[in-house]
Motif scaffolding. Structure first.
Motif, mmCIF file in Angstrom:
data_model
loop_
_atom_site.group_PDB
_atom_site.id
_atom_site.type_symbol
_atom_site.label_atom_id
_atom_site.label_comp_id
_atom_site.label_asym_id
_atom_site.label_seq_id
_atom_site.Cartn_x
_atom_site.Cartn_y
_atom_site.Cartn_z
ATOM 1 N N VAL A 180 0.876 -1.173 0.000
ATOM 2 C CA VAL A 180 0.000 0.000 0.000
ATOM 3 C C VAL A 180 0.907 1.215 0.000
ATOM 4 C CG1 VAL A 180 -1.735 1.285 1.307
ATOM 5 C CG2 VAL A 180 -1.840 -1.236 1.227
ATOM 6 N N LEU A 183 0.146 6.427 3.546
ATOM 7 C CA LEU A 183 -0.647 6.076 4.731
ATOM 8 C C LEU A 183 -1.473 7.287 5.170
ATOM 9 C CD1 LEU A 183 -1.465 3.914 6.629
ATOM 10 C CD2 LEU A 183 0.553 4.318 8.009
ATOM 11 N N HIS A 188 -4.750 3.774 5.020
ATOM 12 C CA HIS A 188 -4.914 2.997 6.258
ATOM 13 C C HIS A 188 -6.070 2.020 6.131
ATOM 14 C CE1 HIS A 188 -8.311 5.251 7.943
ATOM 15 N NE2 HIS A 188 -8.217 4.574 9.064
ATOM 16 N N VAL A 191 -4.684 -0.993 4.182
ATOM 17 C CA VAL A 191 -3.904 -1.894 5.040
ATOM 18 C C VAL A 191 -4.845 -2.787 5.847
ATOM 19 C CG1 VAL A 191 -2.307 -2.036 6.994
ATOM 20 C CG2 VAL A 191 -1.923 -0.335 5.200
ATOM 21 N N VAL A 201 0.946 -7.579 4.119
ATOM 22 C CA VAL A 201 0.946 -6.189 3.662
ATOM 23 C C VAL A 201 2.253 -5.475 3.994
ATOM 24 C CG1 VAL A 201 -0.284 -3.980 3.770
ATOM 25 C CG2 VAL A 201 -1.553 -6.120 4.038
ATOM 26 N N MET A 203 3.816 -1.557 3.955
ATOM 27 C CA MET A 203 3.449 -0.150 3.839
ATOM 28 C C MET A 203 4.603 0.624 3.231
ATOM 29 S SD MET A 203 1.019 1.859 4.528
ATOM 30 C CE MET A 203 1.270 3.235 3.408
ATOM 31 N N ALA A 214 1.558 1.706 11.203
ATOM 32 C CA ALA A 214 1.359 0.763 10.094
ATOM 33 C C ALA A 214 1.305 -0.661 10.631
ATOM 34 C CB ALA A 214 2.475 0.918 9.063
ATOM 35 N N ALA A 219 0.091 -4.019 8.933
ATOM 36 C CA ALA A 219 1.183 -4.213 7.974
ATOM 37 C C ALA A 219 2.299 -5.050 8.607
ATOM 38 C CB ALA A 219 1.729 -2.858 7.524
#
Ligand code: NAP
Ligand code: ZN
Ligand code: ZN
Length: 348
Positions: A180, A183, A188, A191, A201, A203, A214, A219
């Motif tokens: 992703v 943020l 968010h 995530v 995941v 970040m 995160a 994440a």
């Protein structure tokens, strides 16, 4: 019915208190007392005219959450007292092929956007959720699970569906490696949703200070995109990248992080164009795609999914008088992770 709102009255002005008139409910309309409305970066882009499509006065807001106070005599889907939401659209033609396929956002006659647009009559302007009341056709009103915190649920109506939809479209499943980018409000949610779908995941962020968050959001890894080594370290790593960044950045750098046949889905809308080189796509049959919110049925599916999993946004609830400050802070990436307006403060 009068509604207290906040509007950009004319180009270049800050948000300020404003009064609008809402129609009496028609037979298929639902009248809603707004409890909370999220602030999306799309509100900022449009309030400031960054997409060159703005009309004023503009009452932004398309992450609307509230309770039904009245229903028209032919409404069957909602009852007085229900917790409901309204997202980016308030109507569409209902007849064209995209509408029949539940992709109302691609209505051939153009859907009615919740604000900065018009009703399907193409003359009545639409005003969004920075207001105490909205009146919307029942077909564009979503059921919100009562188990969810209402302030945290408001951002699901845009940030939630906009990230849920590409994850579903591109088959996000347990074990997938998903990155992703950015943020903020959308990031968010991406995530949380990707983690809930079982993905691993990573970040990718410009803000070192968000690393701890995160991890808390789900994440497994965090990498700084200001650090060039990130792009060599993570080359050819991901099945799917969801890019939520609101400012121009080099798509090529991120494409190289995809595995062969990987997909990079753009949801952030930087105001200016970004060049993409053929090589970044060809080397690995990589795909660069876009995704625009989601249809009404998919939005309901997302809300039900969030209800089951207990997923809401992390929000900072603010009074309406702080909207301009929130816009400034979003411009500096200082958002954790969605500003939500307490609609009871719109009256003062
Ligand atoms: P936001 O809350 O302001 O978050 C954007 C994040 O992008 C920031 O927090 C920051 O994250 C990162 N970022 C900002 N400037 C950057 C830069 N110069 N370089 C790299 N990263 C940067 O915004 P949002 O509400 O999530 O919206 C994001 C974008 O999606 C906006 O353009 C919005 O219009 C668009 N959007 C699209 C759809 C759709 O249907 N496709 C729907 C809603 C919104 P870090 O601090 O982690 O770097
Ligand atoms: Zn939005
Ligand atoms: Zn249509």
């Amino acid at each position: 019915m009068k509604a207290h709102a906040y509007a950009v009255v004319s180009e270049g002005r800050p948000l300020e208190p404003y009064v609008i008139e809402r129609r009496d409910p028609r037979p298929f309309d639902v009248a809603i007392d707004v409890l909370y409305c999220g602030i999306c970066h799309s509100d900022v882009h449009q309030a400031r005219g960054e997409w060159n499509n703005s009309t004023y006065p503009m009452v932004p807001g398309h992450e609307i959450l509230g309770r039904v106070t009245r229903v028209g005599e032919r409404v069957t889907r909602h009852r007085v007292g229900d917790l409901v939401g309204v997202g980016c659209m308030v109507d569409s033609c209902r007849e064209c092929s995209p509408c029949r396929d539940h992709h109302e956002q691609f209505c051939e006659k153009d859907c009615a956007w919740t604000y900065n647009g018009t009703e399907m009559d193409r003359t009545t302007p639409t005003y969004g959720g920075y207001s105490t009341h909205v009146v919307v056709n029942e077909a564009f009103v979503l059921r919100v699970p009562e188990s969810l915190d209402p302030a945290g649920a408001a951002p699901l109506l845009c940030a939630g569906i906009t990230t849920f939809s590409p994850l579903r479209q591109w088959g996000c499943k347990p074990g997938d490696r998903v990155a992703v980018v950015g943020l903020g409000g959308l990031g968010h949610m991406a995530v949380k949703l990707a983690a809930a779908m079982g993905a691993e995941v990573t970040m990718l962020s410009t803000s070192e200070s968000k690393a701890k968050d995160a991890a808390r959001l789900g994440a497994k890894a965090f990498a700084l995109t200001r650090d060039e080594a990130t792009f060599t370290k993570l080359a050819k790593s991901f099945d799917l990248i969801v890019d939520t960044v609101s400012a121009p950045h080099a798509y090529d750098d991120y494409l190289r992080l995809l595995r062969p046949y990987g997909v990079m889905a753009i949801v952030g809308v930087p105001p200016t164009a970004t060049p993409v080189s053929a090589g970044s796509l060809i080397m690995g049959n990589r795909r660069l795609v876009g995704s625009l919110i989601g249809g009404v049925a998919e939005t309901q599916e997302m809300l039900d999914f969030c209800g089951e999993k207990g997923i809401v946004a992390d929000v900072e609830v603010i009074a309406a008088s702080k909207i301009n400050e929130a816009y400034e802070r979003m411009g500096r990436s200082d958002v954790r992770y969605r500003f939500v307006i307490d609609a009871s403060t719109l009256r003062s």
